[in-house]
Every structure is written in structure tokens, then in C-alpha cells.
Design a protein around this motif. Structure first.
Motif, short mmCIF file in Angstrom:
data_model
loop_
_atom_site.label_atom_id
_atom_site.label_comp_id
_atom_site.label_asym_id
_atom_site.label_seq_id
_atom_site.Cartn_x
_atom_site.Cartn_y
_atom_site.Cartn_z
N GLY A 145 -35.40 -0.79 -56.49
CA GLY A 145 -34.82 -2.11 -56.32
C GLY A 145 -35.57 -2.92 -55.28
O GLY A 145 -36.57 -2.48 -54.72
N CYS A 147 -19.70 -3.83 -63.53
CA CYS A 147 -20.04 -3.70 -62.10
C CYS A 147 -18.75 -3.50 -61.32
O CYS A 147 -17.79 -4.25 -61.49
CB CYS A 147 -20.77 -4.94 -61.62
SG CYS A 147 -21.24 -4.88 -59.86
N TYR A 184 -28.76 -6.96 -62.24
CA TYR A 184 -28.24 -6.70 -60.91
C TYR A 184 -26.95 -7.50 -60.68
O TYR A 184 -26.91 -8.70 -60.95
CB TYR A 184 -29.24 -7.12 -59.84
CG TYR A 184 -30.59 -6.45 -59.89
CD1 TYR A 184 -31.67 -7.08 -60.50
CD2 TYR A 184 -30.79 -5.21 -59.30
CE1 TYR A 184 -32.91 -6.47 -60.53
CE2 TYR A 184 -32.04 -4.60 -59.33
CZ TYR A 184 -33.09 -5.24 -59.95
OH TYR A 184 -34.32 -4.65 -59.98
N PHE A 235 -29.85 -6.48 -53.08
CA PHE A 235 -29.93 -5.94 -54.44
C PHE A 235 -29.80 -4.42 -54.43
O PHE A 235 -30.43 -3.75 -53.63
CB PHE A 235 -31.28 -6.31 -55.08
CG PHE A 235 -31.41 -7.77 -55.41
CD1 PHE A 235 -31.71 -8.70 -54.43
CD2 PHE A 235 -31.23 -8.20 -56.71
CE1 PHE A 235 -31.82 -10.04 -54.74
CE2 PHE A 235 -31.35 -9.54 -57.03
CZ PHE A 235 -31.63 -10.47 -56.04
N GLY A 277 -29.29 -1.66 -59.90
CA GLY A 277 -29.07 -2.37 -61.15
C GLY A 277 -28.90 -1.46 -62.36
O GLY A 277 -28.92 -0.23 -62.27
#
Lengths: 112, 109
Positions: free
Chosen positions: A42, B22, B87, B99, B102
Motif C-alpha cells: 500500500g 469495508c 481502498y 491507505f 485495499g
């Protein structure tokens, strides 16, 4: 509308060399950011600038310096490049508030 | 910073709807929920964001649970171009964009 522009797109450095990654935005945004992304990972924040004249460290600032030259431009400098700094570097900007971030296309840096 | 949890990967067939979940159980009351995606070899791009009620734009829809502890990004008809890492991140005024890893979405023809 160019958005966020990063230069160069690709760079190969030898260990110990220095270089500056350039970033410019044309959206009159106050906040700007530098991230790095290692393969398969990431994004990690290196430095950010909440407004012109201010800069702060992010998650992984060691080995880097930044300059907020004016409202448009935010540069990232590697003083003595190391192989561990091989990565893709992304610059981003956002207006203050709850609005979204806009990213550049990245600089792919390899340190040999 | 509020922690988010997303599946590592998901698959979808082309032209079918995709629901990307999420979890953000520690979100604060004033955090917006942002979604970004990153196409191969490109920088992340904004998809959508919202606070409490469901949101729609030309790219996707965002469904936010009533307790705000989870949200779902909905792509109504997946195309091959939608293959990307998605994300989810809470974001508040003056905060940085943090972030996580994801969800990697694969779209099968």
C-alpha cells in the motif's frame, strides 16, 4: 486541466547519488503529500504540507527532505540514495476540508 | 486513525454488479468514508465519498450502514477497466489520507 504533474516519470540512481522529485498542482490546493509505494504494498506517507510554508513528517520520513516552494509546488529530495528507497513515489494534493485527494502518475525510482 | 478492514481480493464477471465491503468500526462521528482505486501502473484515483446517507456518482454508489461501522462500494456493471485495487479510508477535516492494503478486484471476461 493537468491536475497533479510529477517529474521525472522514471529515474535510475546509483547508491549515494542525490536527486529531487518535482510535483506541481494547478488546482489551487492548500495541502500536498508525498507517498511511496513498494511492490505489492500500500501507500505510505513520507511528508505532507498542510499549507504553503509548512511541512510535516509522515510515516516514513527518514532519508528524505521536502520543500514547499510555493502553493503549486512540493518537491521531495533524496540526499544520498539507498537501494531501500527503490519504490514508486506519488505526489497528491487536496483542498482543505473534507474533499478528495488527487494523485499524480508517479515516479518510478530505482537505486542500484 | 480509524482502522479499516477489507478483503484482500475479490473476483467478478464482466457486466455483473460488484459489491466491495469495508469495515470501519472505530470510525469517528465526523469522519467521511472515502473510496479510491488504483489501476495497474497508475496513481490512485478518487471514486466516491460520503458521511451518512448513500451516495451515487457516475462511477459508483456508496452504501453506508446505519451505524456507520461498515460501507459497501457498488459498481453496477463491472468492466475489464474496473480491475484495480480499491481502498476504503476514513477521512476528517485536516487529516492526512491513510491507505491500507485495499481489495484487489479481478474482472473476468
Amino acid at each position: 486541466n493537468a491536475g497533479v504533474t510529477q517529474t521525472p516519470k522514471f529515474q535510475v540512481l546509483k547508491t549515494g547519488q542525490s536527486m529531487t522529485l518535482q510535483c506541481a498542482q494547478d488546482m489551487n490546493h492548500n495541502s500536498m503529500y508525498w507517498y511511496r509505494q513498494d511492490p505489492g504494498m500500500g501507500l505510505r506517507l513520507i511528508y505532507y504540507s498542510a499549507s504553503e510554508g509548512t511541512t510535516d513528517k509522515g510515516e516514513v520520513p527518514n532519508g528524505y527532505n521536502v520543500s514547499r516552494l510555493n502553493k503549486r509546488e512540493f518537491s521531495l529530495r533524496l540526499e544520498s540514495a539507498a537501494p531501500s528507497q527503490t519504490s514508486v513515489y506519488f505526489c497528491a494534493s487536496s483542498a482543505q476540508g473534507y474533499t478528495e485527494a488527487f494523485f499524480g502518475q508517479g515516479t518510478r525510482l530505482t537505486v542500484v | 486513525d480509524a482502522k479499516t478492514t477489507q478483503p484482500n481480493s475479490m473476483e467478478s464477471n464482466e457486466e455483473e454488479p460488484v459489491h466491495l465491503p469495508c469495515n470501519h468500526s472505530t470510525i469517528s462521528g465526523t469522519d467521511y468514508i472515502h473510496w479510491y482505486r488504483q489501476l495497474p501502473s497508475q496513481g490512485p484515483e478518487y471514486v466516491i465519498h460520503g458521511l451518512t446517507s448513500n451516495v451515487n456518482n457516475r462511477m459508483a454508489s456508496l452504501a453506508i450502514a446505519e451505524d456507520r461501522k461498515s460501507s459497501t462500494l457498488i459498481l453496477h456493471r463491472a468492466t475489464l477497466r474496473d480491475a484495480a485495487v480499491y481502498y476504503c479510508l476514513p477521512h476528517n477535516y485536516g487529516q492526512n489520507f491513510v491507505f491500507g492494503p485495499g481489495t484487489r478486484l479481478s474482472v473476468l471476461p
